[in-house]
Design a protein around this motif. Structure first.
Motif, short mmCIF file in Angstrom:
data_model
loop_
_atom_site.label_atom_id
_atom_site.label_comp_id
_atom_site.label_asym_id
_atom_site.label_seq_id
_atom_site.Cartn_x
_atom_site.Cartn_y
_atom_site.Cartn_z
N UNK A 53 42.71 17.26 107.55
CA UNK A 53 43.20 17.93 105.83
C UNK A 53 42.20 17.33 105.02
N UNK A 54 41.48 16.43 105.49
CA UNK A 54 40.77 15.83 104.63
C UNK A 54 38.98 16.63 104.10
N UNK A 94 39.27 20.46 104.88
CA UNK A 94 39.77 21.46 104.67
C UNK A 94 39.03 22.61 103.13
N UNK A 95 39.08 21.56 102.48
CA UNK A 95 38.72 22.43 101.22
C UNK A 95 39.16 23.21 101.16
#
Lengths: 515, 373
Positions: free
Chosen positions: B203-204, B206-207
């Protein structure tokens, strides 16, 4: 005379270094052969080595310059660097490009005083047809006291039919270009993604019971897309904020952060018009779990979603909203299980560890309520502040609008009635002559007359008294004649007035008699 | 002598030849090869202007001339409606994020990555490494290889972006030895911590522009070089190749292979019944004799001469190699660190994806190989 040897022209002296002279004792031959005579200039056939080198360098430089110019003419964007480094190092862009990033996630766990540790906050706002609220929302943004450069903004614009997107970009550009260096925010992302939502965003269809489950699942999906696209490894906090919040403290970020909880929400109320009671709890999604609700959940099917605030599901849960005391301690905390999405501050580690807004039925809940449940499931602290209130915008419901229309109609009817009555009165006044003015005039005249009469009588009475006194002292007949004469003169004008008044206003006689 | 030399130098022919040679050299130096231009242009175009940008793209280093004045980052639009994940990812220039929870660094793993034929300018690598002694060693080894590839390696081999994250895992995993790791009682805590690591990484990083996510364990040392294209060609939301392990047979001294990952399976009634009898915090595990689930394991479906394109539907997936469409993760499918329908980590992920309306597919005859300790 000079001595003969001093004169060069002296025929006796042998010229030592003369061309054609026999310098070495031999006569010089006429042919131009080898000669070592030092005085003879011999043209050099080639320039000296030093000058040769200089010339070479000059030529090389000229050639180089021309070629470089030629090269720039051919490839204007090319960089000189790979030529100088013979292409061994790397190509031009890579000198500025950074491709490796290193993050230590233990530095971004979130602490109570984040603004001192320069902790970054991601502010997420999902938008749909929100054009009318944007300016209000931006005034809230500008008022935040948390250092703006530490706040990253992420907007998800989905399925909007109004001017939400152009207005949003315009306002953001304005914000980032603000001359006050304290105004611009950190990273700003506008994410455009349509989910093809069938559900309308107007108040009635938004809050109707039947539409709730699918609507909340779609909302959850939108929130997850926004978060997954915008969360970065450097975020310590994530703040979810609806755009339709009307009133909130400027310090809300610090106020919520100070509690140092994993997930924290304030109480959300909304103002109402006076006829509806002035104010009302708005967000009923922040609640504590109850036995009744758990029992109810067990009876429902796997995909069912329990939604709060509807008669269909009587859960008997203690709601954060109903526990508000306007004079209570704003720092009081209350453990909750479901959270409302109007204003959530959560540590980024909550989202990093996988908590999200379930777009499916998670323990019979979806979206923000499911988020609260999932955070609890992973042993995070979820807390609400019952006495710290922010105010949601009041959007009248269809019933309210109808009621307001009725009230408005009533008011207009009442006003019309009033106006008609006034008009009627005026008409009557215009039709009949108004006697009041004359009456007044007569009244004052009569009053004046009466006053004068009274004054005369008093005067006469006084004179009479004086005369009587005198009479008792002096001769009687002299006294008797005086007062009678005086009386007669005094009454004369009064009689004249009395005669004239009955002619103009016959009705005034009883009044004048009274006076 | 002198006149002769001077004659040579001033010969116009020599000058012309020299100039022509110079021009040729310049042309050669200035113009890179055509394929490199396309990749370089893509890299340049995808580069962001500041370090706050999504980590899946490179960024231009901040200009030092700004003398301390903060330049406000620009307003960036991301058109996620245009983001696709199709069966032709190379043709559609779809970006892929390769995620690896790293405990130990194997050179073979890195070499295998470099061999992937998918355009490297479309690949972003992200690692999450625990903050302990072993992790430090792994980070150092990894960074050495990264420097070699990204700074001095050929441009074609360079990846778009590489992200290294360090994190303290909640219950520190004392030992990562194979035997210890697989003890049943350790499994729940280990896999819960693993789930948190996976989720943090996912989740940090993925963008907004990632189309595909490939989960690849750090001990996968051999895959077909066309792994990404082959898996994506099936156009499935979640697709898993079969994970095997090569070993040397003690008797015959021949290199054999055996199934390694037992987390890809089709559910069975027995397992369902077992689950329904369990408490809400218990988990079902695969590959342990004292918990017979009778699930159909993909590991045993492999056929030596079978069609590598054969697909089977799956209910649980393993994480050793796993290709996922980014929208599955974006919808919220993550690796539950808690028992989710009595499943945890990658198996729970398959279940959660199913609840969101996505299904998992396995390729029993398409193999990747695990490192043999």
């Amino acid at each position: 005379m000079l001595p003969s040897y001093a004169s060069a022209s002296s025929p006796k002296m042998m010229p030592r270094h003369q061309a054609g002279a026999y310098s070495n004792g031999y006569p010089r031959a006429k042919s131009d052969t080898y000669s070592i005579s030092p005085h003879r200039f011999q043209p050099r056939t080639s320039p000296p080595a030093l000058r040769r080198r200089r010339q070479l360098l000059v030529r090389l430089t000229i050639v180089l310059i021309i070629t470089t110019l030629f090269g720039f003419f051919l490839w204007p964007g090319a960089s000189i660097l790979p030529v100088l480094s013979f292409g061994l190092l790397s190509s031009g862009e890579d000198f500025q490009l950074e491709t490796v990033r290193y993050y230590d996630l233990s530095n971004v766990q979130g602490t109570a005083r984040g603004w001192e540790r320069e902790e970054r906050i991601l502010l997420c706002a999902p938008l749909r047809d929100a054009e009318s609220h944007l300016r209000m929302f931006f005034s809230h943004l500008r008022n935040f006291t948390y250092p703006h450069h530490l706040i990253d903004l992420a907007f998800l614009v989905s399925d909007s039919k109004d001017r939400t997107l152009p207005l949003l970009s315009e306002l953001l550009e304005e914000l980032q270009a603000d001359s006050d260096p304290k105004q611009p925010f950190g990273e700003i992302s506008i994410i455009e993604k349509d989910f093809g939502q069938k559900v309308n965003q107007d108040v009635e269809s938004r809050h109707g019971f039947a539409a709730q489950a699918s609507r909340r699942k779609l909302m959850a999906q939108a929130r997850n897309w926004l978060l997954s696209a915008a969360l970065r490894p450097y975020h310590s906090w994530v703040y979810w904020r609806d755009v339709d919040v009307e009133t909130a403290p400027f310090t809300i970020l610090e106020d919520l952060m100070r509690h140092n909880k994993d997930v924290i929400v304030p109480n959300v109320w909304r103002p109402l018009p006076d006829w509806l009671g002035g104010e009302q709890p708005y967000d009923l999604n922040s609640w504590q779990e109850s036995e009744t609700a758990l029992a109810l959940a067990d009876t429902l099917d796997e995909d069912a979603v329990i939604v709060e605030g509807y008669a269909e599901y009587a859960t008997w849960r203690p709601h954060l909203a109903y526990l508000r005391d306007p004079y209570g301690d704003p720092d009081m905390e209350m453990d909750i299980d479901g959270v409302g999405g109007v204003s959530i501050l959560a540590k980024a580690k909550v989202f990093r560890s996988g908590v999200h807004f379930p777009a499916f039925s998670f323990e019979k809940h979806a979206e923000t309520e499911g988020f609260g449940k999932m955070a609890k499931r992973m042993q995070f602290s979820v807390v609400g502040l019952p006495h710290y209130t922010i105010w949601h915008l009041y959007e009248p419901s269809v019933d309210d609008i109808r009621h307001m229309e009725e009230m408005e109609a009533e008011r207009i009817a009442r006003e019309n009635e009033e106006k008609e009555r006034l008009e009627r009165m005026n008409k009557i006044k215009d039709q009949f002559a108004d006697p009041n003015g004359q009456w007044e005039k007569d009244k004052t005249d009569i009053q004046n007359e009466a006053m004068r009469e009274k004054a005369n009588e008093e005067k006469a009475a006084k004179e009479r008294e004086a005369e009587q006194k005198a009479a008792t002292e002096d001769t009687k007949p002299a006294v008797a004649a005086g007062p009678v004469q005086a009386d007669k003169e005094a009454t004369k004008p009064q009689e004249a007035v009395q005669e004239s008044t009955p002619k103009s206003t016959p009705e005034s006689t009883p009044e004048s008699k009274q006076v | 002598m002198g006149p002769v030399r001077s004659f040579r130098r001033t010969n116009p022919l020599t000058v012309i030849v020299g100039v022509v040679l110079c021009v040729v050299i310049f042309v050669f130096l200035f113009s890179p090869s055509s394929s490199e231009t396309a990749a370089a242009q893509f890299r340049k175009a995808s580069a962001a202007s500041n370090p706050l940008s999504p980590p899946t793209s490179p960024f231009r280093k901040p200009n030092e001339k700004s003398n301390g004045n903060r330049v406000p980052p620009p307003v960036v639009h991301y058109h996620m409606n245009n983001l696709s994940s199709t069966s032709d990812p190379v043709g559609n220039r779809e970006t892929i994020l390769i995620l690896t929870p790293l405990a130990r660094f194997y050179k073979e793993y890195w070499d295998n990555l470099l061999k992937l034929t998918y355009p490297h300018e479309l690949i972003t690598l992200a690692f999450i490494i625990p903050k302990n002694r072993e992790g430090n060693a792994a980070t150092a080894a990894l960074q050495e290889q990264i420097t070699k590839t990204q700074k001095t390696g050929p441009e074609k081999k360079r990846f778009a972006s590489i992200i290294i994250e360090r994190q303290d895992f909640d219950p520190p995993l004392a030992s990562q030895s194979e035997a210890e790791r697989h003890k049943m009682e350790n499994q729940k805590a280990r896999r819960a911590a693993m789930s948190r690591a996976r989720n943090s990484l996912l989740f940090t990083t993925l963008g907004p522009s990632t189309s595909w996510v490939l989960w690849l364990d750090s001990d996968i040392v051999e895959t077909p070089p066309t792994l990404i294209q082959d898996l994506a060609a099936h156009d499935k939301a979640i697709i898993v190749p079969n994970c095997f392990q090569r070993y040397e047979d003690q008797k015959t001294k021949q290199v054999m292979e055996r199934p390694y990952d037992f987390n890809s399976w089709q559910d069975s009634d027995t397992a369902q019944r077992l689950g329904s009898q369990m408490g809400p915090d218990d988990i079902l595990l695969e590959g342990y004799a004292d918990m017979a689930t009778y699930r159909a394991l993909m590991a045993y479906m492999a056929d030596d001469h079978g069609d590598p394109h054969m697909e089977v539907p799956l209910d649980g997936v393993g994480g050793t190699a796993l290709l996922v469409k980014a929208e599955v993760h974006r919808d919220g499918a993550m690796f539950p660190p808690f028992p989710f329908y009595h499943l945890i980590e990658t198996e729970g992920f398959a279940k959660m994806a199913k609840r969101l309306g996505w299904s998992a597919t396995g390729l029993p005859n398409y193999k990747v190989y695990h490192y043999n300790e």
